[in-house]
Design a protein around this motif. Structure first.
Motif, PDB file in Angstrom:
ATOM      1  N   THR A  16      -3.309  -8.272  -9.447  1.00 45.95           N
ATOM      2  CA  THR A  16      -3.565  -6.915  -8.954  1.00 45.95           C
ATOM      3  C   THR A  16      -4.831  -6.403  -9.647  1.00 45.95           C
ATOM      4  O   THR A  16      -5.306  -7.038 -10.600  1.00 45.95           O
ATOM      5  CB  THR A  16      -2.393  -5.994  -9.357  1.00 45.95           C
ATOM      6  N   PRO A  17      -5.356  -5.245  -9.216  1.00 48.78           N
ATOM      7  CA  PRO A  17      -6.495  -4.671  -9.944  1.00 48.78           C
ATOM      8  C   PRO A  17      -6.185  -4.471 -11.438  1.00 48.78           C
ATOM      9  O   PRO A  17      -7.017  -4.767 -12.295  1.00 48.78           O
ATOM     10  CB  PRO A  17      -6.731  -3.344  -9.216  1.00 48.78           C
ATOM     11  N   PHE A  45      -9.928  -9.915  -2.388  1.00 45.65           N
ATOM     12  CA  PHE A  45     -10.885  -8.854  -2.011  1.00 45.65           C
ATOM     13  C   PHE A  45     -10.650  -7.533  -2.756  1.00 45.65           C
ATOM     14  O   PHE A  45     -11.589  -6.914  -3.219  1.00 45.65           O
ATOM     15  CB  PHE A  45     -10.810  -8.564  -0.510  1.00 45.65           C
ATOM     16  N   VAL A  46      -9.373  -7.112  -2.850  1.00 44.64           N
ATOM     17  CA  VAL A  46      -9.105  -5.781  -3.425  1.00 44.64           C
ATOM     18  C   VAL A  46      -9.453  -5.691  -4.903  1.00 44.64           C
ATOM     19  O   VAL A  46      -9.494  -4.603  -5.466  1.00 44.64           O
ATOM     20  CB  VAL A  46      -7.632  -5.329  -3.236  1.00 44.64           C
ATOM     21  N   ASN A  47      -9.705  -6.829  -5.556  1.00 43.93           N
ATOM     22  CA  ASN A  47     -10.048  -6.799  -6.982  1.00 43.93           C
ATOM     23  C   ASN A  47     -11.544  -6.916  -7.234  1.00 43.93           C
ATOM     24  O   ASN A  47     -11.981  -6.916  -8.393  1.00 43.93           O
ATOM     25  CB  ASN A  47      -9.347  -7.941  -7.728  1.00 43.93           C
ATOM     26  N   THR A  50     -13.109  -3.853  -9.124  1.00 50.38           N
ATOM     27  CA  THR A  50     -12.716  -3.831 -10.542  1.00 50.38           C
ATOM     28  C   THR A  50     -13.469  -4.897 -11.320  1.00 50.38           C
ATOM     29  O   THR A  50     -13.980  -4.654 -12.415  1.00 50.38           O
ATOM     30  CB  THR A  50     -11.190  -4.110 -10.671  1.00 50.38           C
TER      31      THR A  50
END
Ligand code: PGA
Length: 250
Positions: A16-17, A45-47, A50
């Motif tokens: 996760t982030p 992608f979502v990380n 960050t």
């Protein structure tokens, strides 16, 4: 010509982030000042945001695990090159065997993704590799030649300057089985030959070819000391900071 080695982490569908942030807090000090090899991490992608934030001013570069070839439009769930570039993501893995196996990726879609990624100024890591049945049937060479020639089709040497290839024998991915340094060397030579056929000898001499498939701290040195192996693409063993740092310091 000496080719700087690349240690690239493929995090697949892990972290996760928050976990990304924690990883970087531990990892950055472990590799601080390391310049012998290039370090790239490819998170989900979502990380990316960050990771980009945490990697700023460090020796870590950021990559994605896939990219779609259209610029924008009604393509639910897809991500474009422009979005990656806008997010300050510099690398992208293309044609990973898991994409080929589970998500319908073909040599031709690899070619389309590669073309747009290069056009956008990203550094693509194109994955090729034979499955177990192909190796056992003695057709590894044909498979690698086909995957490379189709992936490279219609692309010029000048345009392909930022491309890297990863040889990932599918039977070695996540299985604990590793290609012997000799097997990897043979495959890498063949890929380099194929690159020479398409792009010319000068291009092929500077092309970096990574090995992937159960690379871990224990076998990294033996693989990375091979003249034909210009780096590693690491899945499982890249998820823990100390393990990835040990591979970086092979
Ligand atoms: P692995 O994965 O290191 O877990 O075998 C490598 C890859 O799939 O890129």
């Amino acid at each position: 010509m000496s080719r700087k080695k690349i240690i690239a982490a493929n995090w697949k569908m892990y972290k996760t982030p928050g976990q990304t942030r924690q990883f970087m807090q531990e990892f950055i000090p472990l590799v601080a000042g390391h310049t012998r090899d290039q370090i790239v991490i490819c998170p989900p992608f979502v990380n990316i945001a960050t990771l980009v934030e945490m990697a700023e001013g460090t020796n870590v570069e950021v990559g994605a695990q896939n990219v779609f070839w259209e610029k924008e439009g009604a393509f639910t769930g897809e991500i474009s090159c422009e979005m990656l570039v806008g997010a300050k993501c510099e690398w992208v893995i293309i044609g990973h065997s898991e994409r080929r196996q589970y998500f319908g990726e073909t040599d031709d879609t690899v070619n389309r993704r590669l073309e747009v990624a290069l056009e956008a100024g990203l550094s693509p890591i194109v994955c090729v590799g034979e499955v177990k049945e192909e190796r056992e049937a003695g057709i590894t060479e044909d498979v690698l030649r086909r995957q490379c020639s189709r992936a490279f089709r219609g692309i010029s040497a000048r345009k392909a300057a930022k491309m890297t290839v990863a040889y990932e024998p599918v039977w070695a991915i996540g299985t604990g089985l590793t290609a012997t340094p000799e097997m990897a060397n043979d495959a890498h030579r063949l890929i380099r030959q194929e690159a020479a056929n398409v792009f010319g000898d000068d291009y092929a001499r500077q092309l970096r070819i990574l090995y992937g498939g159960s690379v871990k701290p224990e076998n990294a040195h033996n693989l990375l000391e091979q003249a034909e192996i210009d780096g590693a693409l690491i899945g499982g063993a890249s998820l823990k900071p100390d393990s990835l740092a040990k591979i970086v310091k092979w």
